[in-house]
Write an enzyme that holds these catalytic residues in place. Structure first.
Site, PDB file in Angstrom:
ATOM      1  N   ASN A  29      27.800  87.961  67.544  1.00 42.38           N
ATOM      2  CA  ASN A  29      28.345  89.258  67.166  1.00 42.38           C
ATOM      3  C   ASN A  29      27.787  89.633  65.790  1.00 42.38           C
ATOM      4  OD1 ASN A  29      29.881  91.537  66.627  1.00 42.38           O
ATOM      5  ND2 ASN A  29      31.736  90.385  66.132  1.00 42.38           N
ATOM      6  N   TRP A  30      26.863  90.581  65.765  1.00 46.66           N
ATOM      7  CA  TRP A  30      26.220  90.978  64.497  1.00 46.66           C
ATOM      8  C   TRP A  30      27.143  91.789  63.604  1.00 46.66           C
ATOM      9  CZ3 TRP A  30      20.498  92.830  65.610  1.00 46.66           C
ATOM     10  CH2 TRP A  30      19.787  91.777  66.181  1.00 46.66           C
ATOM     11  N   LYS A  31      28.225  92.315  64.165  1.00 41.05           N
ATOM     12  CA  LYS A  31      29.087  93.251  63.434  1.00 41.05           C
ATOM     13  C   LYS A  31      28.230  94.427  62.930  1.00 41.05           C
ATOM     14  CE  LYS A  31      32.278  89.534  62.419  1.00 41.05           C
ATOM     15  NZ  LYS A  31      33.251  88.965  61.467  1.00 41.05           N
ATOM     16  N   HIS A  57      38.429  92.716  68.955  1.00 40.09           N
ATOM     17  CA  HIS A  57      38.124  91.891  67.788  1.00 40.09           C
ATOM     18  C   HIS A  57      39.158  92.139  66.693  1.00 40.09           C
ATOM     19  CE1 HIS A  57      35.965  90.307  64.295  1.00 40.09           C
ATOM     20  NE2 HIS A  57      35.253  89.607  65.148  1.00 40.09           N
ATOM     21  N   GLU A  87      38.928  92.685  63.662  1.00 39.26           N
ATOM     22  CA  GLU A  87      38.610  93.791  62.764  1.00 39.26           C
ATOM     23  C   GLU A  87      38.963  95.127  63.401  1.00 39.26           C
ATOM     24  OE1 GLU A  87      35.102  91.038  60.866  1.00 39.26           O
ATOM     25  OE2 GLU A  87      34.562  92.680  62.239  1.00 39.26           O
ATOM     26  N   GLU A  90      39.739  83.637  67.821  1.00 40.94           N
ATOM     27  CA  GLU A  90      39.186  83.803  66.484  1.00 40.94           C
ATOM     28  C   GLU A  90      40.324  83.862  65.468  1.00 40.94           C
ATOM     29  OE1 GLU A  90      34.969  85.806  66.392  1.00 40.94           O
ATOM     30  OE2 GLU A  90      36.541  87.298  66.538  1.00 40.94           O
ATOM     31  N   GLY A 133      34.473  84.916  58.659  1.00 35.81           N
ATOM     32  CA  GLY A 133      33.714  85.345  57.497  1.00 35.81           C
ATOM     33  C   GLY A 133      34.189  84.765  56.182  1.00 35.81           C
ATOM     34  N   SER A 159      33.477  81.281  61.563  1.00 40.09           N
ATOM     35  CA  SER A 159      32.577  80.508  60.695  1.00 40.09           C
ATOM     36  C   SER A 159      31.948  79.316  61.414  1.00 40.09           C
ATOM     37  CB  SER A 159      33.324  80.047  59.432  1.00 40.09           C
ATOM     38  OG  SER A 159      33.782  81.152  58.675  1.00 40.09           O
ATOM     39  N   GLY A 163      29.454  84.780  64.362  1.00 37.06           N
ATOM     40  CA  GLY A 163      29.307  85.916  63.469  1.00 37.06           C
ATOM     41  C   GLY A 163      28.069  85.795  62.604  1.00 37.06           C
ATOM     42  N   GLY A 164      28.254  85.391  61.344  1.00 32.46           N
ATOM     43  CA  GLY A 164      27.162  85.365  60.381  1.00 32.46           C
ATOM     44  C   GLY A 164      25.950  84.583  60.827  1.00 32.46           C
TER      45      GLY A 164
END
Length: 250
Positions: free
Chosen positions: A9-11, A94, A96, A165, A171, A211, A232-233
């Site tokens: 997931n690049w966000k 998600h 967010e 999550e 993050g 993470s 994610g990252g």
């Protein structure tokens, strides 16, 4: 036998340069025992799909989907549009989206149904905040989030993926210890079994997100009820993402 999945997931990150880098890195991927999905921002869905070879097993996904199929909903993206651009999956609910856009369990259930109408596989996210965990409310919060999806019935749940999550680990560099991740995944699977039967529960793919890195992926994926990760990252680094895919194969 559940097939492991690694979904990136690049966000709201990325560029056409990153699309090219990821497409090149994944173009020769040979991992038939893992479902690999990449979910870039909407503008990069088409370019990424075109960058990958037609025969590539790598799937492309959206990061959200409208609960509506079409109409006067400025800024929304319909499931049929994602499918037409070559998407096979879509992230739904998600944390967010829940926190920043006020998405409710009921709306997320509607989005799941919209995704399925378009032939997409929803990756449904659930998770608790640090305050909720510290208040010993993890199971209560997750139970409510999961129950909203289970209410749609076995025919729906059989077609989706659930990603746990923990909000406090997204993050932040903090990661749930393997035993913490396993305990929650076991709780979710038991919740599904109680509502829809053991067959549905045992076939349901459960991902961990929060993470996940090459250094901790193998340990997390070794947990009995953890079937892969929503990344994610680390998904923004092609080499790191491939290392995580490799961890899912062991």
């Amino acid at each position: 036998m559940r097939k492991p999945m690694v979904a990136g997931n690049w966000k709201m990150n990325g560029s056409l340069a990153l699309v090219a880098q990821v497409g090149e890195a994944l173009s020769d991927l040979d991992a038939p025992d893992v479902d690999v999905i990449v979910c870039p921002p909407f503008p990069y869905v088409g370019p990424l799909r075109r960058t990958l070879p037609d025969t590539s097993p790598v799937g492309v996904g959206g990061q959200d989907v409208s609960a509506q199929d079409s109409g006067a909903f400025t800024g929304e993206v319909a499931g049929s549009m994602l499918a037409e651009m070559g998407c096979s999956h879509v992230v739904v609910g998600h944390s967010e989206r829940r926190a920043l856009h006020g998405e409710t369990d009921a709306l997320i259930a509607e989005k799941v149904q919209a995704a399925l109408r378009a032939g997409l596989t929803p990756i449904v996210c659930v998770g608790e905040t640090l305050e909720e965990r510290d208040a010993d409310r993890t199971e209560a919060v997750l139970g409510a989030q999961v129950d909203a999806i289970l209410a749609l019935g076995a025919f729906v749940v059989e077609k989706l993926v659930i990603a746990y999550e923990p909000v406090w680990a997204i993050g932040t560099g903090r990661t749930a210890a393997p035993e913490q991740a396993q305990a929650v995944h076991q709780f979710i699977r038991a919740r599904v079994a109680a509502a829809l039967g053991d067959d549905v529960a045992q076939n349901l793919v459960l991902l961990y997100g929060g993470s996940v890195k090459p250094a901790n992926a193998a340990e997390l994926f070794a947990c009995e009820d953890v079937d892969g990760g929503l990344i994610g990252g680390a998904a923004l680094d092609p080499a790191a993402f491939l290392d995580i895919v490799a961890a899912a194969r062991t």
